[in-house]
Design a protein around this motif. Structure first.
Motif, PDB file in Angstrom:
ATOM      1  N   LEU A  11      33.658  34.744  54.367  1.00  0.00           N
ATOM      2  CA  LEU A  11      34.953  34.847  54.844  1.00  0.00           C
ATOM      3  C   LEU A  11      35.021  35.362  56.012  1.00  0.00           C
ATOM      4  CD1 LEU A  11      37.929  33.926  54.789  1.00  0.00           C
ATOM      5  CD2 LEU A  11      38.561  36.229  53.541  1.00  0.00           C
ATOM      6  N   ILE A  12      34.413  36.705  56.289  1.00  0.00           N
ATOM      7  CA  ILE A  12      34.200  37.400  57.686  1.00  0.00           C
ATOM      8  C   ILE A  12      33.201  36.650  58.661  1.00  0.00           C
ATOM      9  CG2 ILE A  12      33.083  39.464  58.770  1.00  0.00           C
ATOM     10  CD1 ILE A  12      34.124  41.012  56.281  1.00  0.00           C
ATOM     11  N   THR A  15      35.037  33.411  60.029  1.00  0.00           N
ATOM     12  CA  THR A  15      36.095  33.783  60.863  1.00  0.00           C
ATOM     13  C   THR A  15      35.646  34.259  62.183  1.00  0.00           C
ATOM     14  OG1 THR A  15      36.483  35.943  60.054  1.00  0.00           O
ATOM     15  CG2 THR A  15      37.849  34.570  58.908  1.00  0.00           C
ATOM     16  N   LEU A  55      41.712  40.382  55.272  1.00  0.00           N
ATOM     17  CA  LEU A  55      40.913  39.687  54.678  1.00  0.00           C
ATOM     18  C   LEU A  55      40.751  40.087  53.341  1.00  0.00           C
ATOM     19  CD1 LEU A  55      37.974  39.693  57.312  1.00  0.00           C
ATOM     20  CD2 LEU A  55      39.310  37.801  56.806  1.00  0.00           C
TER      21      LEU A  55
END
Length: 586
Positions: A11-12, A15, A55
């Motif tokens: 996810l990090i 993004t 997040l």
């Protein structure tokens, strides 16, 4: 609600907030330091905490809340006590019906959530937030009690004019000030909050620009709140009215007492007495209130902390019909509570018990209790003379302060009475030279003293605590304060440890912060030494031996010293070694 590092990495990096290389490096560092990868990325400046928390919220499926600009109703905020909120980074911010929304940094802190659920009786809805939001909410706690009636004080402080020369204020004006609804509410809140905090004392201290309120909890003073200087005269006047003290007397100290009923609606009301002392200071009158429960019923020697041979020595002394039982220790060491507990054991319909006290700290059914009043000539000595004509079986003298009282107490114990009293000495053996200094003859002491108890109060560990074993260096240090071989034998004799255990296997305990004990301690208990007057010790007293000689002989006859008893209690998990040594050094 475990955060999967692979999902977080994907996810990090997807993004674009952090590169894969930076994330992997942070992950390795977090693993080596035993922390989480988010803290490392934030500390390195790779990502803002706000972004990381959002997040984390997305991955866990827990809503994120930003509270940096929120003002929360104190009634909602105070559902979680401030020490718990600060220690566990969890705050209540919204309540709707039976649902309570709480913001926290660690959604896996199930212990805190369960505690708040049990305490409030509400359904807890966890929300994630960031540290700045928590910090903003904690600032709203800073005024603590003031926040509870902050608006009221702001409004009324303007009306409560500063009294430039309090000594010139007419008594009528002071009485009117004491009856003002805002002042009544402020004082009531202070008292009730102190009871809830299980404080033993309330200090109200006026200074040039403010009034500091402090509570003593488990023997330690804590700042509770700071109020505007203008409310000091009203608070003092209100307390004086409750205590039946002179409102217009500000140049001399005064002592008084009052009691209140405390308890939630629908619950049994408990009665608490407040012993009040006022003292003139440069900026006004300082007020200290001692909180005293109305009864000591239900207390036992074992419940206080006495055990084994020490408890047996006291029980044997209580079975005597004559003689002297002494409890010694500095102010605030629990002497009165121990005496009242012994009185409760002795309190049967077949005996007449009379006391002369200053002050009467507990009220006990079927015991005749008298308060000394030196201003009218009712001293310990004069009161004791009168008690002797009241056909008593058992007499309690609150304190032996002078030669006259000592002589009367000794004579009472010689003439068919069991006498209980206290002395201000640091050790059991030190009581004998102290009484000799009061001109009591040695042969009278050895004929009357049944037992001498010296004690201190230590903070008790909360239910949640950490286990550990002392290393060699720590054991050597502890040996400087206590005879560990003697303690080990007592532990085995009372089956606290196994017969095969030694100091390399015995576990001790450290305080651990938990939701219901922010400093790891909860309540206090007794550590003690109990000296009986054996034939050998009688011989030492008759030849005016020193306190050290008597102490050494008593140890040789099996008496644990206060510190050794503290080590014993530490092994039992009652307290910590650090707390025992702190109290011993004091």
């Amino acid at each position: 609600m475990h955060l999967d590092p692979n999902q977080l990495r994907a996810l990090i990096t997807d993004t674009g907030l952090v590169s894969r290389a930076d994330f992997d490096a942070a992950f390795l560092e977090a693993d080596s330091k035993g922390t989480n990868v988010g803290e490392i990325l934030v500390s390195q400046g790779k990502i803002t905490e706000d972004d990381f928390r959002r997040l984390e919220s997305y991955l866990l499926g827990i809503p994120f809340v930003d509270l940096k600009k929120e003002k929360v109703d104190f009634a909602v905020l105070s559902v979680i006590p401030e020490p718990i909120a600060r220690k566990h980074n969890i705050v209540a911010f919204k309540k709707k019906g039976k649902d309570l929304e709480v913001a926290m940094l660690d959604p896996q802190d199930i212990e805190s959530i369960d505690f708040i659920k049990k305490r409030s009786g509400l359904t807890i809805l966890a929300r994630l937030t960031d540290r700045e939001s928590i910090r903003t909410m904690l600032l709203q706690y800073q005024k603590s009690l003031k926040a509870e009636f902050g608006d009221m004080i702001k409004k009324d402080t303007a009306e409560l004019k500063m009294v430039a020369e309090e000594s010139d204020t007419p008594e009528g004006d002071l009485k009117k000030m004491a009856e003002d609804v805002p002042i009544v509410r402020v004082v009531d809140t202070l008292l009730n909050h102190a009871i809830l905090q299980q404080a033993s004392d309330i200090h109200i201290e006026p200074y040039e620009k403010e009034v500091v309120i402090r509570y003593r909890i488990d023997g330690m003073l804590h700042d509770a709140m700071i109020l505007p200087r203008a409310v000091a005269p009203g608070i003092t006047a209100r307390i004086k009215v409750l205590s039946n003290l002179r409102l217009d007397e500000k140049r001399l100290p005064q002592d008084g007492r009052f009691k209140i009923e405390h308890g939630e609606e629908g619950e049994p009301q408990s009665r608490v007495s407040f012993r009040v002392s006022t003292l003139p200071t440069y900026f006004g009158e300082k007020v200290v209130m001692r909180l005293l429960p109305e009864t000591s019923a239900g207390l036992t020697l074992e419940g206080l902390g006495f055990h084994g041979e020490a408890a047996e020595r006291i029980h044997r002394a209580t079975k005597q019909t004559t003689g002297l039982i002494l409890v010694t220790g500095p102010t605030g060491s629990g002497k009165s509570t121990t005496l009242y507990t012994i009185l409760d054991i002795l309190n049967t319909p077949s005996v007449n018990i009379c006391t002369i006290e200053d002050p009467i700290e507990y009220q006990i059914s079927r015991i005749n209790q008298t308060q000394v009043k030196p201003e009218i000539g009712l001293t310990f000595a004069s009161g004791l003379r009168t008690l002797m004509r009241q056909d008593p079986n058992i007499i309690m003298v609150g304190e032996i302060r002078d030669s006259e009282t000592a002589s009367l107490a000794i004579n009472a114990s010689l003439t068919g009475h069991l006498v209980l009293s206290t002395l201000h000495t640091n050790s059991a053996s030190g009581s004998i030279p102290r009484l000799l200094d009061m001109k009591v003859e040695p042969f009278l002491l050895v004929s009357t003293i049944n037992v001498i108890v010296a004690q201190r109060l230590v903070r008790k560990l909360a239910q949640v605590h950490e286990e550990y074993i002392l290393d060699a260096a720590e054991l050597e240090q502890l040996k400087k304060h206590a005879d560990l071989d003697r303690v080990l034998q007592h532990l085995k004799d009372e089956s606290v440890i196994k017969l095969t255990d030694d100091w390399t296997t015995i576990r001790f305990f450290r305080p651990k912060v938990s939701p219901d004990a922010p400093d790891g301690y909860s309540g206090r208990g007794v550590i003690s030494e109990v000296l009986t007057i054996s034939r050998t010790i009688k011989d030492l007293v008759m030849r005016s031996a020193t306190a050290d000689e008597i102490h050494d002989q008593a140890r040789g006859e099996g008496m644990l010293t206060i510190v050794e008893d503290g080590v014993f209690q530490a092994v039992r998990g009652v307290t910590s070694i650090e707390e025992v040594l702190r109290v011993a050094n004091e």
